[in-house]
Design a protein around this motif. Structure first.
Motif, PDB file in Angstrom:
ATOM      1  N   THR A   1      -3.241   0.380  -7.605  1.00 25.21           N
ATOM      2  CA  THR A   1      -4.390   1.139  -7.090  1.00 25.21           C
ATOM      3  C   THR A   1      -4.384   2.570  -7.637  1.00 25.21           C
ATOM      4  O   THR A   1      -5.448   3.142  -7.882  1.00 25.21           O
ATOM      5  N   ALA A   2      -3.185   3.138  -7.853  1.00 22.57           N
ATOM      6  CA  ALA A   2      -3.108   4.493  -8.412  1.00 22.57           C
ATOM      7  C   ALA A   2      -3.658   4.533  -9.842  1.00 22.57           C
ATOM      8  O   ALA A   2      -4.471   5.402 -10.182  1.00 22.57           O
ATOM      9  N   ILE A   3      -3.238   3.582 -10.664  1.00 24.47           N
ATOM     10  CA  ILE A   3      -3.697   3.543 -12.058  1.00 24.47           C
ATOM     11  C   ILE A   3      -5.181   3.203 -12.129  1.00 24.47           C
ATOM     12  O   ILE A   3      -5.934   3.775 -12.932  1.00 24.47           O
ATOM     13  N   THR A   4      -5.633   2.278 -11.279  1.00 21.67           N
ATOM     14  CA  THR A   4      -7.051   1.919 -11.257  1.00 21.67           C
ATOM     15  C   THR A   4      -7.903   3.122 -10.895  1.00 21.67           C
ATOM     16  O   THR A   4      -8.983   3.340 -11.467  1.00 21.67           O
TER      17      THR A   4
ATOM     18  N   MET B   1      -5.278   9.537  -4.599  1.00 26.04           N
ATOM     19  CA  MET B   1      -6.349   8.958  -3.793  1.00 26.04           C
ATOM     20  C   MET B   1      -6.341   7.431  -3.887  1.00 26.04           C
ATOM     21  O   MET B   1      -6.563   6.725  -2.894  1.00 26.04           O
ATOM     22  N   GLY B   2      -6.076   6.909  -5.086  1.00 23.72           N
ATOM     23  CA  GLY B   2      -6.005   5.463  -5.258  1.00 23.72           C
ATOM     24  C   GLY B   2      -4.887   4.855  -4.438  1.00 23.72           C
ATOM     25  O   GLY B   2      -5.064   3.820  -3.786  1.00 23.72           O
ATOM     26  N   ALA B   3      -3.717   5.505  -4.441  1.00 29.60           N
ATOM     27  CA  ALA B   3      -2.590   5.003  -3.655  1.00 29.60           C
ATOM     28  C   ALA B   3      -2.908   5.042  -2.162  1.00 29.60           C
ATOM     29  O   ALA B   3      -2.551   4.124  -1.423  1.00 29.60           O
ATOM     30  N   PHE B   4      -3.576   6.102  -1.732  1.00 28.16           N
ATOM     31  CA  PHE B   4      -3.941   6.197  -0.317  1.00 28.16           C
ATOM     32  C   PHE B   4      -4.885   5.061   0.077  1.00 28.16           C
ATOM     33  O   PHE B   4      -4.711   4.421   1.118  1.00 28.16           O
ATOM     34  N   ILE B   5      -5.886   4.792  -0.747  1.00 23.00           N
ATOM     35  CA  ILE B   5      -6.821   3.702  -0.472  1.00 23.00           C
ATOM     36  C   ILE B   5      -6.080   2.370  -0.441  1.00 23.00           C
ATOM     37  O   ILE B   5      -6.353   1.508   0.411  1.00 23.00           O
ATOM     38  N   GLY B   6      -5.131   2.175  -1.355  1.00 26.55           N
ATOM     39  CA  GLY B   6      -4.327   0.956  -1.353  1.00 26.55           C
ATOM     40  C   GLY B   6      -3.546   0.801  -0.063  1.00 26.55           C
ATOM     41  O   GLY B   6      -3.418  -0.303   0.479  1.00 26.55           O
ATOM     42  N   GLY B   7      -3.025   1.915   0.477  1.00 27.03           N
ATOM     43  CA  GLY B   7      -2.306   1.866   1.747  1.00 27.03           C
ATOM     44  C   GLY B   7      -3.209   1.565   2.919  1.00 27.03           C
ATOM     45  O   GLY B   7      -2.872   0.757   3.788  1.00 27.03           O
TER      46      GLY B   7
ATOM     47  N   ILE C   1       2.501   9.919  -5.148  1.00 26.37           N
ATOM     48  CA  ILE C   1       1.763   8.652  -5.055  1.00 26.37           C
ATOM     49  C   ILE C   1       2.324   7.790  -3.924  1.00 26.37           C
ATOM     50  O   ILE C   1       1.573   7.261  -3.094  1.00 26.37           O
ATOM     51  N   PHE C   2       3.648   7.659  -3.857  1.00 27.16           N
ATOM     52  CA  PHE C   2       4.257   6.876  -2.774  1.00 27.16           C
ATOM     53  C   PHE C   2       4.009   7.521  -1.412  1.00 27.16           C
ATOM     54  O   PHE C   2       3.795   6.828  -0.418  1.00 27.16           O
ATOM     55  N   LEU C   3       4.033   8.847  -1.372  1.00 26.70           N
ATOM     56  CA  LEU C   3       3.792   9.544  -0.105  1.00 26.70           C
ATOM     57  C   LEU C   3       2.408   9.227   0.432  1.00 26.70           C
ATOM     58  O   LEU C   3       2.226   8.928   1.622  1.00 26.70           O
ATOM     59  N   LEU C   4       1.397   9.270  -0.433  1.00 22.14           N
ATOM     60  CA  LEU C   4       0.032   8.982   0.003  1.00 22.14           C
ATOM     61  C   LEU C   4      -0.149   7.506   0.345  1.00 22.14           C
ATOM     62  O   LEU C   4      -0.907   7.157   1.250  1.00 22.14           O
ATOM     63  N   PHE C   5       0.551   6.623  -0.373  1.00 25.18           N
ATOM     64  CA  PHE C   5       0.487   5.194  -0.061  1.00 25.18           C
ATOM     65  C   PHE C   5       1.038   4.933   1.338  1.00 25.18           C
ATOM     66  O   PHE C   5       0.423   4.216   2.141  1.00 25.18           O
ATOM     67  N   LEU C   6       2.192   5.527   1.649  1.00 26.09           N
ATOM     68  CA  LEU C   6       2.784   5.353   2.976  1.00 26.09           C
ATOM     69  C   LEU C   6       1.912   5.969   4.056  1.00 26.09           C
ATOM     70  O   LEU C   6       1.814   5.445   5.165  1.00 26.09           O
ATOM     71  N   LEU C   7       1.275   7.069   3.736  1.00 23.90           N
ATOM     72  CA  LEU C   7       0.352   7.683   4.687  1.00 23.90           C
ATOM     73  C   LEU C   7      -0.801   6.734   4.995  1.00 23.90           C
ATOM     74  O   LEU C   7      -1.202   6.560   6.154  1.00 23.90           O
ATOM     75  N   GLY C   8      -1.334   6.106   3.945  1.00 20.77           N
ATOM     76  CA  GLY C   8      -2.431   5.156   4.136  1.00 20.77           C
ATOM     77  C   GLY C   8      -2.044   3.979   5.008  1.00 20.77           C
ATOM     78  O   GLY C   8      -2.862   3.468   5.778  1.00 20.77           O
TER      79      GLY C   8
END
Length: 389
Positions: A227-230, A240-246, A64-71
């Motif tokens: 965003t991940a939980i949502t 996907m949620g974490a990525f969108i948040g990023g 989740i953190f990896l995708l957030f940072l990518l975003g």
């Protein structure tokens, strides 16, 4: 319970420090070292780690953190343009990889249903391995990185559709038309909420209290997990949620500051992820599945670059970029592990077929990692010339 968790963490991170030292001296990739440590300490070898489910849940946070940072490194306009261009490539390549996997599994005597599931598991590339091997500041802002990430996101969407189908087959689930409509409606809803919240609330809070670094750190983690939980509530994946948040934060100058400060936290959980992959594999079944797994893993590493090279010609991509994208996407995905677990739990495939998929994923992670770090820029490249971050 608390003592057990502390003991498990001691074994994982002290062991990781030792094996990482050995790997660096022998110029081996750390990802492979973590997986090997998991297999050694896991239930089927020394049995020193007895809470694999807990480790698995915690390691999921790393993705989740990896995708957030990518975003945070992705400009929305560039990303949308790439997704439009690459959608047909993701679809055609997935069909090609599924066909190869089905044919290989069938040739080793697996049933029609098991061969279909194996083929489906071969469709996707590993988000975590691909992004881990992408130089953060070199490729994410370049065309190659955009292509890799765009294709991974499209595969993510296809994987979610596959998982929904598997859930619907499960007699214990309350599957219905709403289960399929929810993610279709949930994606635009989540995107809209994320961008509106960031623009009108989050950025104003960060601007007002930007002197307090601890506050920005906490708000960033809170936003990522929110965003991940949502996303999960809307029928999408937490990743996907974490990525969108990023991505929603990427247009702000604060995004790079957040990315730098969250990297140590990301790495902590990613060590758990790779350790868990090794620990969850039943080594007693290795002899029965190793030959088909080797065939599938080698086919993945060799065929995926060829398929992507051929399809990317349709986008007028130059050969060098096409080959690099293909080799970076040459492994099987962590989604394949989830597909194997679900298909086994609902009785679609047997334990041997499930372990073939697991072994294929682990072997393809290793083979693909070696190919990338020996030939292309990456943060963990053996060559000083190729080491970029």
């Amino acid at each position: 319970m608390e003592a057990s968790i502390v003991h498990s963490f001691f074994l994982i991170f002290a062991g990781a420090a030792v094996i990482a030292t050995f790997a660096l001296y022998t110029r081996q990739p750390l990802i492979i070292a973590y997986i090997a440590l998991g297999a050694l300490l896991g239930p089927s070898a020394l049995g020193l780690i007895d809470e694999p489910e807990l480790m698995n849940d915690m390691s999921h946070v790393g993705i989740i953190f990896l995708l957030f940072l990518l975003g945070l490194d992705m400009q929305p306009s560039h990303l949308i343009n790439m997704l439009k261009k690459a959608s047909w490539i993701a679809l055609l390549s997935s069909i090609a990889f599924a066909s190869f996997g089905y044919a290989i599994a069938l040739s080793f005597g697996y049933t029609q249903t098991e061969s279909i599931i194996v083929g489906i598991a071969m469709m996707f590339s590993s988000t975590i391995v691909c992004i881990k091997l992408l130089p953060t500041t070199v490729l994410h802002h370049k065309h190659t990185g955009e292509l890799v990430v765009g294709l991974l996101l499209l595969q993510d969407i296809i994987a979610i559709a596959v998982l929904l189908v598997l859930y619907s087959i499960d007699g214990n689930s309350d599957a219905g038309i709403s289960q399929f409509l929810l993610p279709v409606l949930g994606l635009p809803i989540l995107i809209g909420i994320a961008f509106v919240f960031v623009k009108y609330i989050l950025l104003k809070l960060i601007t007002r209290f930007d002197r307090f670094h601890e506050y920005i750190f906490l708000v960033s983690i809170g936003w990522c997990l929110t965003t991940a939980i949502t996303a999960e509530m809307l029928g999408l994946s937490a990743e996907m949620g974490a990525f969108i948040g990023g991505v929603a934060l990427a247009t702000s100058p604060i995004s790079q500051y957040i990315a730098t400060n969250l990297k140590p936290l990301r790495d902590f959980f990613l060590i758990l992820f790779f350790f868990t992959i090794g620990a969850s594999f039943d080594l007693s079944l290795l002899g029965a599945v190793i030959i088909p797994a080797i065939a599938l893993a080698i086919s993945s590493v060799l065929l995926k670059p060829v398929v992507f090279r051929f399809l990317l010609k349709g986008l007028k991509e130059d050969p060098q970029t096409s080959w690099e994208v293909g080799f970076r996407l040459g492994q099987v995905s962590e989604f394949s592990l989830l597909i194997a677990y679900l298909a086994t739990s609902i009785g679609l495939i047997g334990n041997l077929a499930s372990h073939v998929i697991q072994a294929t994923a682990i072997l393809s992670f290793a083979l693909s990692t070696y190919v990338v770090i020996l030939n292309f820029p990456s943060p963990i490249a053996i060559s000083d010339r190729l080491r970029k971050d």
